[in-house]
Design a protein around this motif. Sequence first.
Motif, PDB file in Angstrom:
ATOM      1  N   VAL A  74       0.837  -1.200   0.000  1.00 30.66           N
ATOM      2  CA  VAL A  74       0.000   0.000   0.000  1.00 30.66           C
ATOM      3  C   VAL A  74       0.874   1.253   0.000  1.00 30.66           C
ATOM      4  O   VAL A  74       0.619   2.217  -0.749  1.00 30.66           O
ATOM      5  N   GLN A  75       1.913   1.276   0.841  1.00 32.52           N
ATOM      6  CA  GLN A  75       2.808   2.427   0.887  1.00 32.52           C
ATOM      7  C   GLN A  75       3.494   2.647  -0.454  1.00 32.52           C
ATOM      8  O   GLN A  75       3.577   3.790  -0.954  1.00 32.52           O
ATOM      9  N   ARG A  76       4.019   1.557  -1.031  1.00 34.43           N
ATOM     10  CA  ARG A  76       4.722   1.680  -2.301  1.00 34.43           C
ATOM     11  C   ARG A  76       3.799   2.203  -3.393  1.00 34.43           C
ATOM     12  O   ARG A  76       4.162   3.112  -4.166  1.00 34.43           O
ATOM     13  N   TYR A  77       2.615   1.664  -3.453  1.00 40.50           N
ATOM     14  CA  TYR A  77       1.675   2.093  -4.485  1.00 40.50           C
ATOM     15  C   TYR A  77       1.278   3.565  -4.297  1.00 40.50           C
ATOM     16  O   TYR A  77       1.239   4.343  -5.258  1.00 40.50           O
ATOM     17  N   SER A  78       0.985   3.956  -3.063  1.00 34.94           N
ATOM     18  CA  SER A  78       0.531   5.334  -2.800  1.00 34.94           C
ATOM     19  C   SER A  78       1.626   6.349  -3.123  1.00 34.94           C
ATOM     20  O   SER A  78       1.374   7.389  -3.754  1.00 34.94           O
ATOM     21  N   LEU A  79       2.866   6.071  -2.698  1.00 35.08           N
ATOM     22  CA  LEU A  79       3.965   6.995  -2.961  1.00 35.08           C
ATOM     23  C   LEU A  79       4.291   7.067  -4.447  1.00 35.08           C
ATOM     24  O   LEU A  79       4.579   8.160  -4.979  1.00 35.08           O
ATOM     25  N   GLN A  80       4.255   5.915  -5.117  1.00 32.90           N
ATOM     26  CA  GLN A  80       4.507   5.941  -6.560  1.00 32.90           C
ATOM     27  C   GLN A  80       3.415   6.705  -7.291  1.00 32.90           C
ATOM     28  O   GLN A  80       3.690   7.472  -8.233  1.00 32.90           O
ATOM     29  N   ASN A  81       2.184   6.543  -6.866  1.00 33.59           N
ATOM     30  CA  ASN A  81       1.086   7.270  -7.490  1.00 33.59           C
ATOM     31  C   ASN A  81       1.217   8.782  -7.249  1.00 33.59           C
ATOM     32  O   ASN A  81       1.003   9.599  -8.166  1.00 33.59           O
ATOM     33  N   ARG A  82       1.609   9.192  -6.031  1.00 29.49           N
ATOM     34  CA  ARG A  82       1.780  10.612  -5.734  1.00 29.49           C
ATOM     35  C   ARG A  82       2.946  11.202  -6.536  1.00 29.49           C
ATOM     36  O   ARG A  82       2.828  12.303  -7.092  1.00 29.49           O
TER      37      ARG A  82
ATOM     38  N   ALA B 188       4.084  10.160  -9.400  1.00 25.92           N
ATOM     39  CA  ALA B 188       3.681  10.248 -10.810  1.00 25.92           C
ATOM     40  C   ALA B 188       2.799  11.472 -11.038  1.00 25.92           C
ATOM     41  O   ALA B 188       2.934  12.178 -12.051  1.00 25.92           O
ATOM     42  N   THR B 189       1.898  11.754 -10.083  1.00 26.09           N
ATOM     43  CA  THR B 189       1.020  12.920 -10.207  1.00 26.09           C
ATOM     44  C   THR B 189       1.820  14.216 -10.159  1.00 26.09           C
ATOM     45  O   THR B 189       1.610  15.135 -10.977  1.00 26.09           O
ATOM     46  N   LEU B 190       2.755  14.334  -9.215  1.00 26.94           N
ATOM     47  CA  LEU B 190       3.561  15.539  -9.097  1.00 26.94           C
ATOM     48  C   LEU B 190       4.442  15.751 -10.320  1.00 26.94           C
ATOM     49  O   LEU B 190       4.626  16.882 -10.796  1.00 26.94           O
ATOM     50  N   LEU B 191       5.025  14.658 -10.845  1.00 25.95           N
ATOM     51  CA  LEU B 191       5.844  14.780 -12.052  1.00 25.95           C
ATOM     52  C   LEU B 191       5.009  15.238 -13.235  1.00 25.95           C
ATOM     53  O   LEU B 191       5.445  16.069 -14.055  1.00 25.95           O
ATOM     54  N   GLU B 192       3.787  14.710 -13.333  1.00 26.47           N
ATOM     55  CA  GLU B 192       2.913  15.102 -14.433  1.00 26.47           C
ATOM     56  C   GLU B 192       2.581  16.596 -14.352  1.00 26.47           C
ATOM     57  O   GLU B 192       2.652  17.329 -15.344  1.00 26.47           O
ATOM     58  N   GLU B 193       2.245  17.098 -13.162  1.00 26.33           N
ATOM     59  CA  GLU B 193       1.915  18.506 -12.995  1.00 26.33           C
ATOM     60  C   GLU B 193       3.141  19.393 -13.240  1.00 26.33           C
ATOM     61  O   GLU B 193       3.046  20.468 -13.861  1.00 26.33           O
ATOM     62  N   ALA B 194       4.312  18.929 -12.749  1.00 24.66           N
ATOM     63  CA  ALA B 194       5.534  19.711 -12.937  1.00 24.66           C
ATOM     64  C   ALA B 194       5.893  19.816 -14.411  1.00 24.66           C
ATOM     65  O   ALA B 194       6.316  20.886 -14.901  1.00 24.66           O
ATOM     66  N   ASN B 195       5.723  18.737 -15.159  1.00 20.50           N
ATOM     67  CA  ASN B 195       6.042  18.769 -16.588  1.00 20.50           C
ATOM     68  C   ASN B 195       5.057  19.656 -17.350  1.00 20.50           C
ATOM     69  O   ASN B 195       5.435  20.343 -18.312  1.00 20.50           O
ATOM     70  N   ILE B 196       3.791  19.670 -16.924  1.00 20.18           N
ATOM     71  CA  ILE B 196       2.815  20.567 -17.567  1.00 20.18           C
ATOM     72  C   ILE B 196       3.209  22.022 -17.312  1.00 20.18           C
ATOM     73  O   ILE B 196       3.208  22.867 -18.235  1.00 20.18           O
ATOM     74  N   ALA B 197       3.568  22.329 -16.036  1.00 24.47           N
ATOM     75  CA  ALA B 197       3.984  23.695 -15.697  1.00 24.47           C
ATOM     76  C   ALA B 197       5.264  24.068 -16.412  1.00 24.47           C
ATOM     77  O   ALA B 197       5.458  25.229 -16.842  1.00 24.47           O
ATOM     78  N   ALA B 198       6.191  23.085 -16.560  1.00 21.59           N
ATOM     79  CA  ALA B 198       7.458  23.360 -17.241  1.00 21.59           C
ATOM     80  C   ALA B 198       7.222  23.713 -18.703  1.00 21.59           C
ATOM     81  O   ALA B 198       8.009  24.443 -19.316  1.00 21.59           O
TER      82      ALA B 198
END
Length: 461
Positions: A23-31, A33-43
């Motif tokens: 559960v921890q691994r999945y939640s952190l990987q999902n978070r 991935a979300t932050l990287l996606e938002e950062a790349n959109i902003a970039a």
Amino acid sequence: MATYFIVIVLGLVVMLLCILQAVQRYSLQNRSATLLEEANIAAGFAGEYIMGTADVAAFSPAMFTTDRTDRVMLLDKDSRVLFDSGASAAQRGKILSAPWVLKAFSGENVVNRTEENGEHLMEVAVPVYSGRMVVGVLFSKSSTEDLYTFFAHIRYRLVVIGIAASLLVGLFCVFVSAIFSVPISRLTGQIKEMSETDAHKLENIRGGNEITELVSAFNLMVERIDDLDNRRQEFVSNASHELKTPLSSIKLICDSLLQNPDTDRAMVNEFLADMNGQVDRLTRIVNKLLSLTKLDSFTEEETEAFSFSTLNLQILVQNVVRALSPLAENKNIMIETHMQESVFLRVDADKIWEAVYNILDNSIKYTPEDGRVYVELYRDEDNVYITVSDNGIGMAEGEVSKIFDRFYRVDKARARETGGTGLGLSIALSAVELHGGYIEVESREEEGSLFRIVLPVTNDL
């Protein structure tokens, strides 16, 4: 049972820990991935601010959709901070040379988990492109405290589940122990008691079907052992008696000769003849005992090593009849034969010859003078049959089941007169059974007996 309980609980703990880690691994990987996606959109929008086509003052963290982004920094190609959303904007105008800056300038997306003042954070750095050229780096820092709060909640729930499951497992172990361990303990106690007393049977022990079957199997085994022991004792007693009788006669004759040294030659010869007869009797008994011992000791592998050969049983039975004809002629007994021609079967010739010989010899000995013995040989698709019938003294119904017991004789007095040992039929049965066959017996007292050897037809002729 305690060992099983510990193993089950440890297995349950390991399983719950694996679930928590997953559960921890999945939640952190999902978070991440979300932050990287938002950062790349902003970039994608940040390039124009770095290249000066847009006022950097207009750059805003509002480009990040998540409300957990605590800080955003924008660096130009010289690693100088152009924008810092921090409360004091302390890094604006400064040059940063952190490892994550260098990785981002090399075109990598960087994710790092850290902790500040007891708060869990996740840092993301992505390159900013202008065309295909990296012209800057976008950095964001977000709190992941909500995830760790969720992890703590999950951990608490798993601990509760683990405790509840352990209690259930413990109750289950106690229940199983009551069903199996208690009856087995009683069973063990009864077995120990049997070894110390004369008891020969387990009492009925309440339990599951397995316990009942175990008790039944054990009682059956004890019965067979008792039966085997009784047979052994009877065999030893009978063998001792049979051997003692001729030995006593020999001893008596020797004592008579020693006590009367002046005995005339004719009397000595008579004594010696009697002694020779007793020695012959001892020899017959010993030889038949050796034959039975050899037959009993054959294993399956040794049985396969018999001298098997395909032969015509008609010739074998005729040879047996020819060998015993003088004995029948001495009693004026007629031997009639009716044999099917060319009855071929794969057998050990010596063993089958001995079986037929002992049965026919037995019929002749127990048939009065001027009697008749009938020998028949035939076969069908499944079996070969060798039948020997007579009109002799026969047997009572209760004796038929005992005649194959060693040393058993229907008429003991007559058997001793004819030299019988009570072993011939036992040898015959053992020889036939080693070929996968059996012997059928029909008899009526004072009317005669019928012995039928049944040998299965094999397919490897």
